[in-house]
Design an enzyme around this catalytic site. Structure first.
Site, mmCIF file in Angstrom:
data_model
loop_
_atom_site.group_PDB
_atom_site.id
_atom_site.type_symbol
_atom_site.label_atom_id
_atom_site.label_comp_id
_atom_site.label_asym_id
_atom_site.label_seq_id
_atom_site.Cartn_x
_atom_site.Cartn_y
_atom_site.Cartn_z
ATOM 1 N N ARG A 1 0.808 -1.225 0.000
ATOM 2 C CA ARG A 1 0.000 0.000 0.000
ATOM 3 C C ARG A 1 0.839 1.273 0.000
ATOM 4 O O ARG A 1 0.369 2.349 -0.312
ATOM 5 C CB ARG A 1 -0.860 0.007 1.256
ATOM 6 C CG ARG A 1 -2.284 -0.321 0.958
ATOM 7 C CD ARG A 1 -3.134 -0.126 2.148
ATOM 8 N NE ARG A 1 -2.414 -0.382 3.386
ATOM 9 C CZ ARG A 1 -3.002 -0.516 4.564
ATOM 10 N NH1 ARG A 1 -4.291 -0.413 4.647
ATOM 11 N NH2 ARG A 1 -2.310 -0.745 5.657
ATOM 12 N N LYS B 1 1.945 -18.577 7.428
ATOM 13 C CA LYS B 1 1.257 -18.780 8.690
ATOM 14 C C LYS B 1 1.183 -17.450 9.441
ATOM 15 O O LYS B 1 2.000 -16.569 9.131
ATOM 16 C CB LYS B 1 1.960 -19.835 9.528
ATOM 17 C CG LYS B 1 3.375 -19.413 9.982
ATOM 18 C CD LYS B 1 3.877 -20.281 11.070
ATOM 19 C CE LYS B 1 3.472 -19.831 12.421
ATOM 20 N NZ LYS B 1 4.250 -18.696 12.960
ATOM 21 N N HIS C 1 4.823 -25.392 13.642
ATOM 22 C CA HIS C 1 6.188 -25.924 13.598
ATOM 23 C C HIS C 1 6.362 -27.193 14.442
ATOM 24 O O HIS C 1 6.900 -28.195 13.982
ATOM 25 C CB HIS C 1 7.201 -24.886 14.082
ATOM 26 C CG HIS C 1 7.117 -23.574 13.367
ATOM 27 N ND1 HIS C 1 6.833 -23.476 12.031
ATOM 28 C CD2 HIS C 1 7.300 -22.303 13.803
ATOM 29 C CE1 HIS C 1 6.836 -22.189 11.672
ATOM 30 N NE2 HIS C 1 7.106 -21.456 12.730
ATOM 31 N N GLU D 1 13.967 -20.185 21.764
ATOM 32 C CA GLU D 1 14.510 -18.973 21.129
ATOM 33 C C GLU D 1 15.065 -18.047 22.189
ATOM 34 O O GLU D 1 14.564 -18.017 23.317
ATOM 35 C CB GLU D 1 13.398 -18.223 20.402
ATOM 36 C CG GLU D 1 12.736 -18.999 19.304
ATOM 37 C CD GLU D 1 11.716 -18.132 18.592
ATOM 38 O OE1 GLU D 1 12.096 -17.477 17.616
ATOM 39 O OE2 GLU D 1 10.565 -18.085 19.035
HETATM 40 C C1 BG6 Z 1 7.866 -17.949 13.284
HETATM 41 C C2 BG6 Z 1 7.233 -17.391 14.521
HETATM 42 O O1 BG6 Z 1 6.964 -18.774 12.593
HETATM 43 O O2 BG6 Z 1 9.017 -18.710 13.635
HETATM 44 C C3 BG6 Z 1 8.217 -16.540 15.296
HETATM 45 O O3 BG6 Z 1 6.104 -16.598 14.157
HETATM 46 C C4 BG6 Z 1 9.482 -17.320 15.568
HETATM 47 O O4 BG6 Z 1 7.642 -16.090 16.516
HETATM 48 C C5 BG6 Z 1 10.019 -17.961 14.293
HETATM 49 O O5 BG6 Z 1 10.446 -16.432 16.114
HETATM 50 C C6 BG6 Z 1 11.175 -18.901 14.600
HETATM 51 O O6 BG6 Z 1 11.770 -19.315 13.411
HETATM 52 P P1 BG6 Z 1 13.323 -19.675 13.350
HETATM 53 O O7 BG6 Z 1 13.521 -20.180 11.974
HETATM 54 O O8 BG6 Z 1 14.054 -18.395 13.641
HETATM 55 O O9 BG6 Z 1 13.556 -20.698 14.408
#
Ligand code: BG6
Length: 485
Positions: A47, A145, A237, A213
């Site tokens: 946009r 997602k 995931h 994380e």
């Molecule tokens: C995403 C989530 O799908 O995956 C995030 O929305 C998350 O919150 C991320 O940080 C983690 O992905 P990766 O590849 O960094 O482990």
């Protein structure tokens, strides 16, 4: 591998965070590797009113910062010639006219519509693409997602997308399936004969899947606060990884062969409702603490988060799969933000030997297979061996396959892999609609139980492995998390 055929890729949300951090650097990288060819066009739409040069400046910075390989000006000059930018309000059908002009000027090309937007825009974009006559036999749509917020919204989205695109044209992304180590798990399980006879309840005591994380909500406060860890990480995931670990051998690597097997696992997950769900899950939220890089604020102090928020940033749960292969084997799943380490791993804990012939001071430790996805990719098999010396003393040893040392070629990043799969028409690593539905069907009663009977989320200090309740949960079933053993 040869370059893909001529294509047009339209990225909705082309100026957004995902496009800049992942999609465009991934395309730059694949172009650099020669996989994208010279015949592609990438058209970013959003946009925001931007001219092409200003947009290219941002993409250039993004590629410099996020692409896997060193940035080089020659590659950038050639790659940027494929890029264009178009202002378009996705909700306004007349805005699709200029897009249609660009696409129909070169018909017969592969046409990818990548919807890197919130799910609330998926249906209106698909409707508008359909009305503008842009969905031909070569068209495909990629859906990021989260696919909805619950089963009802996912069904609504899927129904409306299906009114415009056939199921074989819909690429539902779960970027974890694009990670090299997840595909290696498929190779390990079905490319080697010795594992399959052991891969069942007779030999496996429990399975643990951890996606931890160190990052917090990273500027996505309002989105995350509406979403929480169960919807953000477990529904997709973690359940996809569980499927890859638990599925029966597919008859081939063809999309539906693999997806049929994953679906069977999702449908065999034992439902958790009410008190049972509360007993088998732990939800928690981080408070201020310290991670390697220094002090970090608590979740409710992050920008865009309601100070009374009850959203979970951590989930641990015990899942069970009601099949002959897995009856009685707990699958412990865990994910959290602001954890002590960034680690994504699958741990298969095998049963103890049925009878030890060794002395009580030196009992054999059960074998363990650890498949690490992040931060580096490896497969380790923990065994015992005899320590040198006159006595028969056992010591833990590890067979260690480190992919960086074994293969000189660096694997593609998940988005690099999945974007190329989409251009090549390969659906195996994308989710089919019935998988998404089945995952929501299992997740929803847990969300309901939390809402109806649950207390506030437990607290854990940022920089730890989560709340004590997480260790207590699995301790109740006689087990301990991998890092605690
Ligand atoms: C995403 C989530 O799908 O995956 C995030 O929305 C998350 O919150 C991320 O940080 C983690 O992905 P990766 O590849 O960094 O482990």
């Amino acid at each position: 591998m040869s370059a893909v055929s001529a294509f047009d890729m339209v990225i909705f949300g082309g100026n957004g965070d995902l496009a800049m951090r992942k999609l465009l650097p991934a395309l730059y990288q694949r172009f650099r590797d020669g996989a994208l060819g010279q015949e592609g066009r990438v058209l970013a739409v959003s946009r925001t009113d931007l001219d092409r040069d200003t947009y290219l400046d941002s993409v250039r910075d993004a590629c410099k910062q996020h692409a896997r390989a060193e940035f080089d000006e020659g590659t950038w000059a050639a790659f940027s010639a494929l890029l264009d930018y178009l202002r378009l309000d996705a909700t306004v059908s007349s805005d699709y006219g200029p897009l249609a002009q660009k696409l129909t000027a070169m018909p017969d090309r592969i046409r990818v519509f990548y919807l890197s937007t919130g799910p609330d825009l998926f249906t209106v974009i698909c409707d508008n693409l359909g009305t503008a006559g842009l969905v031909n036999a070569e068209a495909r749509v990629v859906l990021e997602k989260p696919l909805g917020h619950d089963l009802e919204s996912a069904t609504r989205i899927n129904d409306q997308v299906a009114a415009v695109f056939g199921e074989q044209q819909i690429y539902r992304i779960d970027h974890y399936l694009g990670k090299e180590a997840v595909q290696n798990l498929i190779a390990l399980r079905f490319g080697n004969a010795f594992l399959e006879p052991l891969w069942n309840r007779s030999n496996i005591e429990n399975v643990q899947i951890t996606l931890a994380e160190q990052v917090g909500v990273e500027g996505r406060g309002p989105f995350y606060d509406r979403t929480g860890a169960l919807r953000d990480m477990v529904q997709n995931h973690l359940l996809q990884m569980l499927c890859i670990v638990a599925m029966d051998p597919p008859t081939s690597i063809a999309p539906d062969a693999v997806r049929d097997e994953k679906l069977k696992v999702l449908r065999a997950l034992r439902p958790m409702r009410g008190r049972d769900a509360l007993n088998k899950t732990v939800r928690a939220q981080y408070k201020a603490g310290a991670i390697a890089s220094g002090a970090v604020p608590g979740y409710v102090e992050e920008e865009g988060i309601d100070e009374n928020s009850q959203t979970e940033t951590f989930v641990a749960l015990k899942a069970e799969i009601d099949t002959w292969r897995w009856a009685g084997v707990p699958f412990y799943l865990r994910t959290g933000k602001r954890m002590q380490e960034r680690v994504a791993e699958v741990v298969i804990n095998f049963r103890e030997v049925p009878h030890s012939i060794f002395s009580d001071e030196s009992p054999p430790a059960p074998n363990r297979l650890v498949i690490t996805l992040q931060p580096t990719e490896s497969v380790q098999l923990h065994l015992v061996a005899k320590a040198p010396g006159d006595d028969m003393r056992l010591r833990p040893v590890t067979l260690d396959l480190d992919f960086r040392r074994t293969f000189t070629r660096r694997p593609a990043d998940a988005y690099e892999r999945l974007l190329m799969d989409c251009l090549r028409g390969r659906l195996t690593l994308f989710m089919r609609r019935d998988e998404v539905d089945a995952a929501w069907r299992w997740i929803e009663p847990i969300l309901d139980a939390w809402e109806q009977h649950g207390d506030a989320p437990k607290r854990y200090t940022a920089g730890t492995w989560g709340p004590a309740a997480s260790s207590a949960l699995i301790g109740r079933f006689g087990h301990a998390w991998h890092e605690e053993i």
